[in-house]
Design a protein around this motif. Structure first.
Motif, PDB file in Angstrom:
ATOM      1  N   CYS B   8      37.254  28.383  40.930  1.00 30.74           N
ATOM      2  CA  CYS B   8      38.531  28.248  40.101  1.00 30.74           C
ATOM      3  C   CYS B   8      38.626  29.694  39.240  1.00 30.74           C
ATOM      4  CB  CYS B   8      38.784  26.922  39.374  1.00 30.74           C
ATOM      5  SG  CYS B   8      40.283  26.905  38.666  1.00 30.74           S
ATOM      6  N   ALA B   9      40.082  30.097  39.232  1.00 33.81           N
ATOM      7  CA  ALA B   9      40.479  31.198  38.369  1.00 33.81           C
ATOM      8  C   ALA B   9      40.473  30.978  36.880  1.00 33.81           C
ATOM      9  CB  ALA B   9      41.655  31.752  38.873  1.00 33.81           C
ATOM     10  N   GLY B  10      40.409  29.704  36.631  1.00 30.86           N
ATOM     11  CA  GLY B  10      40.182  29.339  35.325  1.00 30.86           C
ATOM     12  C   GLY B  10      41.249  28.330  34.956  1.00 30.86           C
ATOM     13  N   PRO B  11      41.060  27.286  34.075  1.00 24.80           N
ATOM     14  CA  PRO B  11      39.676  27.020  33.510  1.00 24.80           C
ATOM     15  C   PRO B  11      38.544  27.019  34.818  1.00 24.80           C
ATOM     16  CG  PRO B  11      41.220  25.303  32.701  1.00 24.80           C
ATOM     17  CD  PRO B  11      41.850  26.220  33.689  1.00 24.80           C
ATOM     18  N   ALA B  12      37.665  27.479  34.522  1.00 24.05           N
ATOM     19  CA  ALA B  12      36.500  27.977  35.626  1.00 24.05           C
ATOM     20  C   ALA B  12      35.360  27.348  35.558  1.00 24.05           C
ATOM     21  CB  ALA B  12      36.449  29.361  35.704  1.00 24.05           C
ATOM     22  N   ALA B  13      34.498  27.558  36.468  1.00 22.43           N
ATOM     23  CA  ALA B  13      33.050  26.981  36.515  1.00 22.43           C
ATOM     24  C   ALA B  13      32.112  27.058  35.174  1.00 22.43           C
ATOM     25  CB  ALA B  13      32.344  27.506  37.748  1.00 22.43           C
ATOM     26  N   THR B 153      43.712  39.006  36.570  1.00 18.72           N
ATOM     27  CA  THR B 153      42.806  37.921  37.312  1.00 18.72           C
ATOM     28  C   THR B 153      43.570  37.487  38.494  1.00 18.72           C
ATOM     29  OG1 THR B 153      42.579  36.896  34.994  1.00 18.72           O
ATOM     30  CG2 THR B 153      42.117  35.520  36.586  1.00 18.72           C
ATOM     31  N   ILE B 154      45.022  37.588  38.534  1.00 26.65           N
ATOM     32  CA  ILE B 154      45.788  37.136  39.670  1.00 26.65           C
ATOM     33  C   ILE B 154      45.763  38.502  40.613  1.00 26.65           C
ATOM     34  CG2 ILE B 154      48.131  36.775  40.438  1.00 26.65           C
ATOM     35  CD1 ILE B 154      48.575  35.155  37.555  1.00 26.65           C
ATOM     36  N   GLY B 155      45.978  39.490  40.446  1.00 27.78           N
ATOM     37  CA  GLY B 155      45.940  40.615  41.373  1.00 27.78           C
ATOM     38  C   GLY B 155      44.637  40.949  41.836  1.00 27.78           C
ATOM     39  N   GLY B 156      43.496  40.774  41.046  1.00 27.33           N
ATOM     40  CA  GLY B 156      42.171  41.033  41.537  1.00 27.33           C
ATOM     41  C   GLY B 156      41.863  42.541  41.565  1.00 27.33           C
ATOM     42  N   LEU B 157      42.415  43.157  40.402  1.00 28.83           N
ATOM     43  CA  LEU B 157      42.432  44.390  40.132  1.00 28.83           C
ATOM     44  C   LEU B 157      41.577  44.999  38.913  1.00 28.83           C
ATOM     45  CD1 LEU B 157      43.918  47.223  41.015  1.00 28.83           C
ATOM     46  CD2 LEU B 157      45.423  46.579  39.281  1.00 28.83           C
ATOM     47  N   ALA B 301      42.360  48.662  46.025  1.00 26.45           N
ATOM     48  CA  ALA B 301      41.528  50.201  46.320  1.00 26.45           C
ATOM     49  C   ALA B 301      39.954  49.817  46.050  1.00 26.45           C
ATOM     50  CB  ALA B 301      41.896  51.387  45.374  1.00 26.45           C
ATOM     51  N   GLY B 302      39.149  50.385  46.760  1.00 26.54           N
ATOM     52  CA  GLY B 302      37.733  50.109  46.411  1.00 26.54           C
ATOM     53  C   GLY B 302      37.205  50.041  45.389  1.00 26.54           C
ATOM     54  N   ILE B 303      37.492  51.267  44.689  1.00 31.14           N
ATOM     55  CA  ILE B 303      37.063  51.523  43.247  1.00 31.14           C
ATOM     56  C   ILE B 303      37.661  50.639  42.244  1.00 31.14           C
ATOM     57  CG2 ILE B 303      38.882  53.296  42.462  1.00 31.14           C
ATOM     58  CD1 ILE B 303      36.878  55.007  41.191  1.00 31.14           C
ATOM     59  N   ASN B 304      38.700  49.928  42.468  1.00 30.29           N
ATOM     60  CA  ASN B 304      39.285  48.905  41.537  1.00 30.29           C
ATOM     61  C   ASN B 304      39.232  47.573  41.666  1.00 30.29           C
ATOM     62  OD1 ASN B 304      41.577  51.553  40.799  1.00 30.29           O
ATOM     63  ND2 ASN B 304      40.128  50.888  39.227  1.00 30.29           N
ATOM     64  N   ARG B 305      38.315  47.139  42.790  1.00 27.93           N
ATOM     65  CA  ARG B 305      38.363  45.922  43.232  1.00 27.93           C
ATOM     66  C   ARG B 305      37.511  45.170  42.187  1.00 27.93           C
ATOM     67  NH1 ARG B 305      36.298  45.810  49.670  1.00 27.93           N
ATOM     68  NH2 ARG B 305      38.479  45.481  50.480  1.00 27.93           N
ATOM     69  N   SER B 306      38.128  43.955  41.719  1.00 28.51           N
ATOM     70  CA  SER B 306      37.530  43.111  40.745  1.00 28.51           C
ATOM     71  C   SER B 306      36.352  42.412  41.120  1.00 28.51           C
ATOM     72  CB  SER B 306      38.659  42.045  40.278  1.00 28.51           C
ATOM     73  OG  SER B 306      38.176  40.947  39.515  1.00 28.51           O
ATOM     74  N   ARG B 307      35.352  42.563  40.054  1.00 29.53           N
ATOM     75  CA  ARG B 307      34.260  41.649  40.740  1.00 29.53           C
ATOM     76  C   ARG B 307      34.149  40.266  40.279  1.00 29.53           C
ATOM     77  NH1 ARG B 307      31.079  43.696  36.128  1.00 29.53           N
ATOM     78  NH2 ARG B 307      33.152  43.840  35.338  1.00 29.53           N
ATOM     79  N   MET B 308      35.202  39.823  39.632  1.00 30.27           N
ATOM     80  CA  MET B 308      35.366  38.645  39.024  1.00 30.27           C
ATOM     81  C   MET B 308      36.366  37.659  39.940  1.00 30.27           C
ATOM     82  SD  MET B 308      33.516  38.018  36.283  1.00 30.27           S
ATOM     83  CE  MET B 308      32.386  38.796  37.200  1.00 30.27           C
ATOM     84  N   ASN B 309      37.402  38.415  40.343  1.00 28.99           N
ATOM     85  CA  ASN B 309      38.312  37.581  41.184  1.00 28.99           C
ATOM     86  C   ASN B 309      38.898  38.616  42.372  1.00 28.99           C
ATOM     87  OD1 ASN B 309      39.535  37.734  37.962  1.00 28.99           O
ATOM     88  ND2 ASN B 309      39.368  35.756  38.701  1.00 28.99           N
TER      89      ASN B 309
END
Lengths: 372, 372
Positions: B8-13, B153-157, B301-309
């Motif tokens: 879940c993106a939030g409220p999350a684990a 969180t939504i875009g994954g950026l 873009a690879g360099i801006n890929r979110s580690r969280m989402n």
């Protein structure tokens, strides 16, 4: 595991069955494989929890259909700001009945934000030992609404009557009726209530509803149209109502716990009539013990003595420390009075069982025997 | 009891050991005879809990002594209003880097309250698939501060660099340095951080800190002097700092749970370097699985890929429903993408174990085998 008797004024005692249920569901809510606090607020399971909580609260208080129930954050203190923003959109001033520390905080915030605020009545002359009578309350000519505090948590002073008329309003000198707004933080759900006698009533959760942080606002829907444009978006009752209190992520776990408290009131206690009878017995027993002795005293006029917060003094304040140390030793927690009042205070919210009052009364008699 | 994997993106684990400890202490905190949520926020026991939480957070992030840590309410969304009130007391406008939905909400609230706001850079032209480079960020001549969103969180950026200089500022065209403010709701504590590169950073708790409702604000103390006078009292960072975040009753139980999460990070995980390594492995595994197949894709873009989402699409959107139903069946919860993006999204916050990613990657491969 030990459970002591907790007389804290807030955050206050929670019903043990509610904590027990929360404990059982902490890691796995009903076989879903996750905690309620790990759920998306938009998930089917969480929406069902949120809606059930509102449903149960509506049922307990018989909330009319033209009132909206909002679950928001920031405590009653944040509402001291949100209220004038929401109600002064057409000008006018906020009016207040000042009966103690909480009422005065509400006045102060309205003045801070909007310059002026009217005091329609005050119990300051009698040292906040009796609330103003209805005929003493005089709205200013430009009053936009009247705010009062149903129960002063610190002073232990409670209104013995509802200020709003059957339309939830009160008339200005010019005959125009304005809505009555009530802070019920420390007395909501202590007994049945005629919600239609209020334009808005609200309550911080941490006394009779649930954990600190959550606030419940019950607002008549025509009042959603009176807001100023310049307020923080999250303060808007209309926006909250339109978003079912989910403009952004609400305090999901607190809302869930509030729902468990509402279920406990309905199912275990048997509703607010039953709760009121228990609360009346609890308060009577404690006030009777105070009045029966010269060793203890409470300064509040009988008719306005709070059923929820009972401040009392020892005749000899040098014994305060011993009283507190020994009562804590006896498993009677948080009896110290507010720093502005001194002495003792026993808060007897819904979740404080009658057995706690019995134990306190016994301790008080024993302490008096040994020190009187 | 079952525990599923929760993306879940939030409220999350939440970390399972944190929930386990909360469960054990629910009715009786360390033999005190009451729950943490039943304690006065001014009691010795609760103050110790609150202070320990701040201490552990300071330790984890090596927060310099000239930064204050505030625990407040209302989510990051409330901070979108509180920030301009706290920083525009000497005039000027708020400036923003716009990288997606959360950044745009912050702009919108500043404009709502104060009319104008500058957009110093935007990734709108590339569809929010890569963040602006440092040389593209241009403050307006009257900028009072710059706000950006470290991770959308939504875009994954996610930003691959810090915007603030070593003094936590950024220069306007006239050379004047203004503070950099960062919404870190969905990436705080995912790894070590140089706090001195920010004037203010803040985070809603419901991703990497604890339950929804709580917000942590970390503010450099010279910035406490820049506030407008006309704001709701509870919004004031200075007032919050002076009252140790207890102007009124804070969200005590959420603060306690946040403290348990900080302890878990320190003691169980071994600090933020260790956490960062685990998070890097988790994200690498999932992106590798996505990239290795034409069946799945991610546009960032690879360099801006979110580690969280990690949002990802199925090449054939008609399979979305089956993917969601079957993954849930397999105990992989909350993989549905945000309604504004569609497809899937796996949030890999700190509390999501590496085993969850392994299980997801296995499921994805199996689903592709059966449907590819």
């Amino acid at each position: 595991m030990t459970r002591h008797f907790n007389f804290c004024a807030g955050p206050a005692a929670m019903p043990a069955p509610v904590l027990e249920r929360a404990r059982q569901e902490m890691l796995d809510y009903q076989g879903r494989g996750l905690s309620v606090m790990e759920m998306s607020h938009r998930s089917r399971d969480y929406m069902a929890i949120a809606e059930q909580a509102e449903h149960d609260l509506r049922d307990l208080l018989s909330i009319p259909n033209n009132y909206r129930v909002l679950f928001t954050q920031g405590g009653a203190t944040q509402q001291f700001a949100a209220l004038p923003y929401n109600l002064l959109g057409q000008g006018g001033t906020a009016n207040f009945v000042h009966t103690g520390i909480w009422g005065s905080k509400a006045v102060k915030e309205a003045r801070h934000l909007f310059g002026e605020a009217g005091v329609a009545a005050s119990s300051e002359p009698n040292g906040h030992t009796a609330v103003p009578r209805p005929e003493e309350i005089r709205l200013s000519p430009d009053a936009a609404y009247l705010h009062y505090t149903a129960n002063e948590t610190i002073g232990g002073l409670e209104f013995d009557y509802l200020l709003g008329n059957t339309r939830g309003g009160m008339a200005r000198p010019d005959g125009v009726e304005v809505p009555v707004v009530c802070d019920m933080s420390s007395s909501i759900l202590s007994g049945p209530l005629d919600v239609s006698r209020f334009g808005i009533l609200y309550a911080g959760a941490q006394k009779n509803i649930g954990p600190a942080g959550l606030v419940v606002v019950i607002v008549r829907d025509d009042l959603l149209e009176l807001a100023r444009a310049d307020m923080p978006s999250l303060f808007s009752y209309r926006a909250l109502a339109e978003a079912a209190s989910m403009i952004n992520t609400p305090a999901t776990y607190s809302w869930y716990l509030a729902g468990l408290v509402f279920q406990w009131l309905r199912q275990d206690v048997g509703g607010l009539d039953a709760m009121q009878a228990i609360n009346a017995r609890k308060a009577s027993k404690l006030y009777a013990a105070i009045d029966a002795s010269d060793f203890y005293s409470n300064p509040i006029a009988g008719i306005n003595r709070s059923r929820m917060n009972v401040p009392f003094m020892l005749a000899d304040a040098r014994l305060d420390e011993a009283f507190l140390a020994e009562s804590e030793q006896a498993g009677l927690l948080n009896l110290k009075g507010h720093r502005s009042v001194g002495g003792m205070r026993a808060s007897l919210y819904n979740a404080v069982p009658e057995a706690a009052v019995d134990a306190l009364v016994d301790f008080m008699a024993d302490f008096e025997r040994r020190n009187g």
